[in-house]
Design an enzyme around this catalytic site. Sequence first.
Site, mmCIF file in Angstrom:
data_model
loop_
_atom_site.group_PDB
_atom_site.id
_atom_site.type_symbol
_atom_site.label_atom_id
_atom_site.label_comp_id
_atom_site.label_asym_id
_atom_site.label_seq_id
_atom_site.Cartn_x
_atom_site.Cartn_y
_atom_site.Cartn_z
ATOM 1 N N SER A 74 2.080 7.838 95.208
ATOM 2 C CA SER A 74 2.798 9.088 94.964
ATOM 3 C C SER A 74 4.299 8.843 94.918
ATOM 4 C CB SER A 74 2.484 10.081 96.083
ATOM 5 O OG SER A 74 3.352 11.179 96.038
ATOM 6 N N TYR A 100 2.062 12.606 104.940
ATOM 7 C CA TYR A 100 1.268 12.322 103.727
ATOM 8 C C TYR A 100 1.951 11.237 102.904
ATOM 9 C CZ TYR A 100 0.227 12.610 98.804
ATOM 10 O OH TYR A 100 -0.048 12.267 97.509
ATOM 11 N N LYS A 124 0.982 7.008 102.033
ATOM 12 C CA LYS A 124 0.977 6.356 100.711
ATOM 13 C C LYS A 124 1.857 5.100 100.752
ATOM 14 C CE LYS A 124 -1.629 9.221 98.375
ATOM 15 N NZ LYS A 124 -2.952 8.811 97.855
HETATM 16 C C1 WQD Z 1 7.502 21.707 93.300
HETATM 17 C C2 WQD Z 1 8.765 22.560 93.267
HETATM 18 C C3 WQD Z 1 9.346 23.516 95.385
HETATM 19 C C4 WQD Z 1 5.792 26.072 95.659
HETATM 20 C C5 WQD Z 1 4.154 17.586 96.184
HETATM 21 C C6 WQD Z 1 3.858 16.302 96.892
HETATM 22 C C7 WQD Z 1 3.664 15.196 95.890
HETATM 23 C C8 WQD Z 1 2.613 15.575 94.882
HETATM 24 C C9 WQD Z 1 2.971 16.909 94.224
HETATM 25 C C10 WQD Z 1 0.537 14.547 95.526
HETATM 26 C C11 WQD Z 1 9.669 22.343 94.463
HETATM 27 C C12 WQD Z 1 8.976 24.607 94.402
HETATM 28 C C13 WQD Z 1 6.729 25.149 95.221
HETATM 29 C C14 WQD Z 1 6.146 27.441 95.780
HETATM 30 C C15 WQD Z 1 8.348 26.916 95.019
HETATM 31 N N1 WQD Z 1 1.341 15.640 95.461
HETATM 32 N N2 WQD Z 1 7.989 25.582 94.902
HETATM 33 N N3 WQD Z 1 7.417 27.811 95.452
HETATM 34 O O1 WQD Z 1 6.724 19.259 96.740
HETATM 35 O O2 WQD Z 1 7.415 18.338 94.450
HETATM 36 O O3 WQD Z 1 5.368 17.481 95.515
HETATM 37 O O4 WQD Z 1 3.109 17.860 95.287
HETATM 38 O O5 WQD Z 1 0.735 13.451 95.120
HETATM 39 O O6 WQD Z 1 3.266 14.036 96.567
HETATM 40 O O7 WQD Z 1 4.957 15.980 97.698
HETATM 41 O O8 WQD Z 1 5.404 19.802 94.636
HETATM 42 O O9 WQD Z 1 4.526 21.874 93.661
HETATM 43 O O10 WQD Z 1 4.961 21.799 96.164
HETATM 44 O O11 WQD Z 1 6.890 21.871 94.590
HETATM 45 O O12 WQD Z 1 9.504 27.283 94.734
HETATM 46 O O13 WQD Z 1 5.330 28.326 96.188
HETATM 47 O O14 WQD Z 1 8.385 23.943 93.297
HETATM 48 O O15 WQD Z 1 10.465 23.903 96.185
HETATM 49 O O16 WQD Z 1 11.017 22.462 94.019
HETATM 50 P P1 WQD Z 1 6.347 18.747 95.384
HETATM 51 P P2 WQD Z 1 5.367 21.395 94.790
#
Ligand code: WQD
Length: 345
Positions: free
Chosen positions: A130, A156, A160
Amino acid sequence: MSILRGMNVLVTGGAGYIGSHTVIELLNAKHDAIMIDNFSNSDPEVMFRIAKITGQKPKIYDGDVQDKTLLNKIFQENRIDAVIHLAGLKSVGESVKEPLAYYRNNIDCTLSLLEVLKENSVRQLIFSSSATVYGQPEALPLTETSRVGIGITNPYGRTKYMIEEILNDLLVSDPEWAIISLRYFNPIGAHESGLIGENPKDIPNNLLPYISQVAVGKLDKLKVFGNDYDTPDGTGVRDYIHVVDLAKGHVAALEQFKASDKVDVFNLGTGKGSSVMDVIQAYEKACGKTIPYEVVGRRPGDIASYYADVSKATAELNWQAQKTLEEACADSWRWQSKNPDGYAK
Ligand code: WQD
């Protein structure tokens, strides 16, 4: 280097979101897939959907990758040429609350699998890593030689990183291994059929499934976690890659295995950053509805901006993401609108 075709591939976590899409692309590329999944974060219904899409029903073993007896049974009953290791707990938020469960599960699964692979003289492995292993980026875009292991904000991501280190040590001890670590950026979207897709167990942590559930009426509005980041519109920027492109990246890696004295690492992303607002607009276009949202405070542990340099995968795997954010949102909407409750009947 020979292109490897017609391989029998064990896919751990094969019934999951990434797993099911990867199994379909393996079958499309004339490989065979044998799956193992404990259905802790997936649904047996996906097997019927894979059959509908491909006309094939791969063999699946219902069980845990920590179960070495089961793993050895799989190797006794099947010729396995390579393994794609996807099984693991993957919720960032949950890992902060339950670190021991994450270290026990993700590390144990991998160690059990590696021991059984060694006992059965199978040494070709693709590991689902990841982009979180990069922690707080020093510079963007992130390349495979960017700093890793520093500033990772959750257990998490640390599992990885630790597993990547275990794989490096294993290779040093026995250069017979051919190991590829694929660092996923943000997988989104669904197969174009709308028959399989992301199916989170509880309230989604990730942006896309949350938006899709707002669009289909299961959730009332999106919370945007901060709009005061140092990004073009103040909201978080990520590299959203269509899950089918990601799945094809696994097939490309599988077919390019080469013995090496170190783990070969590849970023799987698009090379393009999109903000939360970009995603909302793309989803509104896909579903033809307004996505209500409210800007709230930042989410702890979030990084402002993350996107990949994907030139290494393009050059060495002859792979590049083909699908756009808009296509991913359209495919996500087709899945979600056809399956408002996911795989639940
Ligand atoms: C994306 C953006 C949030 C939810 C994670 C893991 C990564 C991978 C993908 C497995 C950010 C914003 C999110 C919400 C929001 N998983 N957001 N409101 O955190 O980049 O990555 O998932 O491999 O390892 O770390 O993904 O989709 O949670 O967030 O504003 O309800 O959307 O702040 O900027 P993230 P995400």
